[in-house]
Scaffold this active site. Structure first.
Site, PDB file in Angstrom:
ATOM      1  N   TYR A   7       0.865  -1.183   0.000  1.00 30.87           N
ATOM      2  CA  TYR A   7       0.000   0.000   0.000  1.00 30.87           C
ATOM      3  C   TYR A   7       0.897   1.227   0.000  1.00 30.87           C
ATOM      4  CZ  TYR A   7      -3.372   3.484   1.788  1.00 30.87           C
ATOM      5  OH  TYR A   7      -4.168   4.594   1.957  1.00 30.87           O
ATOM      6  N   ASP A  12       9.380   2.810  -0.886  1.00 27.58           N
ATOM      7  CA  ASP A  12       8.383   3.483  -0.055  1.00 27.58           C
ATOM      8  C   ASP A  12       8.706   3.142   1.403  1.00 27.58           C
ATOM      9  OD1 ASP A  12       4.722   3.479   0.200  1.00 27.58           O
ATOM     10  OD2 ASP A  12       6.305   4.396   1.401  1.00 27.58           O
ATOM     11  N   LYS A  55       5.092   9.349   8.614  1.00 28.35           N
ATOM     12  CA  LYS A  55       5.016   8.795   9.968  1.00 28.35           C
ATOM     13  C   LYS A  55       6.073   9.344  10.919  1.00 28.35           C
ATOM     14  CE  LYS A  55       2.769   4.729   7.982  1.00 28.35           C
ATOM     15  NZ  LYS A  55       1.382   4.753   8.437  1.00 28.35           N
TER      16      LYS A  55
HETATM   17  C1  LIG Z   1       4.056   2.058   3.209  1.00 29.10           C
HETATM   18  C2  LIG Z   1       3.042   3.164   3.225  1.00 29.10           C
HETATM   19  N1  LIG Z   1       3.075   4.109   2.264  1.00 29.10           N
HETATM   20  C3  LIG Z   1       2.175   5.118   2.250  1.00 29.10           C
HETATM   21  C4  LIG Z   1       1.181   5.205   3.208  1.00 29.10           C
HETATM   22  C5  LIG Z   1       0.203   6.360   3.140  1.00 29.10           C
HETATM   23  O1  LIG Z   1       0.547   7.304   4.131  1.00 29.10           O
HETATM   24  P1  LIG Z   1      -0.592   8.348   4.614  1.00 29.10           P
HETATM   25  O2  LIG Z   1      -1.118   9.054   3.397  1.00 29.10           O
HETATM   26  O3  LIG Z   1      -1.667   7.527   5.308  1.00 29.10           O
HETATM   27  O4  LIG Z   1       0.164   9.259   5.573  1.00 29.10           O
HETATM   28  C6  LIG Z   1       1.101   4.241   4.234  1.00 29.10           C
HETATM   29  C7  LIG Z   1      -0.004   4.340   5.271  1.00 29.10           C
HETATM   30  N2  LIG Z   1      -0.083   3.244   6.184  1.00 29.10           N
HETATM   31  C8  LIG Z   1      -1.377   2.971   6.721  1.00 29.10           C
HETATM   32  C9  LIG Z   1      -1.249   1.731   7.622  1.00 29.10           C
HETATM   33  N3  LIG Z   1      -1.333   0.534   6.906  1.00 29.10           N
HETATM   34  C10 LIG Z   1      -1.949   4.137   7.448  1.00 29.10           C
HETATM   35  C11 LIG Z   1      -3.178   3.836   8.274  1.00 29.10           C
HETATM   36  C12 LIG Z   1      -4.419   4.393   7.654  1.00 29.10           C
HETATM   37  O5  LIG Z   1      -4.569   4.277   6.430  1.00 29.10           O
HETATM   38  O6  LIG Z   1      -5.227   4.942   8.438  1.00 29.10           O
HETATM   39  C13 LIG Z   1       2.047   3.202   4.237  1.00 29.10           C
HETATM   40  O7  LIG Z   1       2.023   2.236   5.194  1.00 29.10           O
END
Ligand SMILES: Cc1ncc(COP(=O)(O)O)c(CN[C@@H](CN)CCC(=O)O)c1O
Length: 427
Positions: free
Chosen positions: A144, A239, A267
């Site tokens: 993701y 990523d 994060k």
């Molecule tokens: C590897 C990786 N790349 C990009 C993203 C997206 O980041 P954000 O747009 O949510 O800040 C994420 C976001 N992770 C999720 C957890 N699986 C965030 C939790 C959520 O979507 O509320 C990620 O894990």
């Protein structure tokens, strides 16, 4: 556990927020039941509005690697707030953040701050497409990269695994430009690059998968992808939104010794505030506006308060032995969980890299997305609720990784394992 206040809040929230939440995974849809609402957080704990205390292994999905409400992070934010919330003009903290990231992650000669991991990844692929003049990207099933249209894609039929949308609203024409591979499949990657390598702008990967639970790369896999990208003129994007500053101080690229062309972050670099970033080789990053023609912008990018939180957290994670201690604690947790499962006769295996881990209800070592989806998800869901009742909050999905912080000391881990002994009995 009493959840009356959370239930009342969730009822109100569902009238006004889609699903009652501002991010889908928080709604407990895959594990069932209703989410609790958090009043405050401190160290390894969340305290909900009904007064329940939870040992937290979600850690805001990765950022809270030094525990919640760390005094040094809080002090830095309080000081920054005193100088104002947002300037709409450059501030010194943005320069310090850029110097810190480029020092700790040498593959990034330059960086651009954004406000989320999604912004970082969609900017990185726009840069890759603009810099290479190519349009196709490659991603992996189970990885993701945020909710950018090019990533909400799954493998379609047809030999070239060209993509089809996984969400309404994503144009089919755009999805076709995303090819999807199976993680840890050497031959599949070789075949795809032999067929369309000359059309690929970038391959983007979670170097340790954290969005299909926790799946580490097989020995030599990342190097194999590095060589394929180099050979075919495609950019390799790591990523590291989740793995950055977590699996090692220099991220997964330092842990595995691979140099990507571009890296995305999020994060931890925000210390709990909304921050993302992308970076890479100078000649690539200089193509980003206003230095170059590839456009990307953001009102609150480099926000001074967010920079202060991120810089305070990045300072803390540079303490000597920080990541080694966290890795040892994660190993201790995983070994304890496996032991508790064996005592209860429940088939469970774990994966871990640094301070991220995954729990799988299977007797197999999980190395692929297909193996992750073949696990006993219903058993995980029962375990999730049994642990919640015993004061331990795991990620509310069998397809999410777990996160430790430096606040999870031996006593907290022992309490978690004790709770698991009872919870496995209820699976
Ligand atoms: C590897 C990786 N790349 C990009 C993203 C997206 O980041 P954000 O747009 O949510 O800040 C994420 C976001 N992770 C999720 C957890 N699986 C965030 C939790 C959520 O979507 O509320 C990620 O894990």
């Amino acid at each position: 556990m009493n959840h009356d206040r959370s239930h009342a809040l969730f009822s109100r929230a569902q009238q006004l927020l889609p699903g009652g939440v501002n991010s889908p995974v928080r709604a407990f849809k895959s594990v069932g039941g209703e989410p609790f609402f958090v009043q405050r957080a401190d160290g390894p704990y969340l305290y909900d509005v009904d007064g329940n205390r939870h040992i937290d292994y979600v850690g805001s999905w990765g950022p809270m690697i030094v525990g919640h409400n760390h005094p040094a992070v809080r002090a830095a934010v309080e000081k920054a707030i005193g100088d104002g919330l947002s300037f709409g003009a450059p501030c010194p903290a943005e320069v310090t953040m850029a110097e810190t990231i480029t020092r700790l992650v040498p593959s990034c000669e330059m960086v651009r701050m954004v406000n989320s991991g999604t912004e970082a990844t969609l900017s990185a692929i726009r840069l890759a497409r603009g810099a290479t003049g190519r349009q196709r990207i490659v991603k992996f099933e189970g990885c993701y990269h945020g909710h950018g249209d090019s990533f909400l894609v799954k493998a379609g039929s047809g030999m070239l695994t060209l993509g089809v949308p996984t969400s309404p609203g994503v144009p089919a024409g755009l999805s076709e430009l995303t090819a999807t591979l199976s993680y840890n499949d050497f031959e599949g990657a070789t075949r795809l690059f032999e067929e369309i390598g000359h059309e690929i702008a970038a391959l983007i990967i979670e170097p340790v998968v954290g969005n299909a639970n926790c799946i580490p790369p097989r020995e030599g896999y990342l190097q194999h992808l590095r060589e394929l990208c180099t050979k075919h003129g495609a950019l390799l994007i790591f990523d590291e939104v989740m793995t950055g500053f977590r699996v090692a101080l220099g991220g997964a690229q330092a842990h595995y010794g691979i140099t990507p062309d571009l890296t995305t972050f999020g994060k931890i670099i925000g210390g709990g505030m909304p921050v993302g970033a992308y970076g890479g080789r100078r000649e690539l990053m200089l193509q980003i506006a206003p230095a170059g023609p590839i456009y990307q912008a953001g009102t609150l990018s480099g926000n001074p308060v967010a920079m202060a939180a991120g810089l305070a957290m990045l300072e803390l994670v540079q303490a000597p032995g920080f990541h080694e201690r966290l890795s040892e604690a994660t190993a201790s947790l995983c070994e304890g969980l496996e032991s508790a499962a064996r005592e209860a006769g429940v088939p469970v295996t774990t994966n871990r890299v640094g301070a991220m881990f995954g729990l799988f209800f299977t007797d197999q070592k999980v190395e692929t997305y297909a193996q992750a989806t073949a696990c006993d998800i219903a058993a995980f869901n029962r375990f999730f609720h049994a642990m919640l009742e015993r004061g331990v909050f795991l990620a509310p999905s069998a397809y999410e990784a777990g996160f430790l912080s430096s606040a999870h000391d031996a006593a907290v881990i022992a309490a978690t394992i004790e709770a698991a002994r009872g919870a496995f009995g209820a699976v």
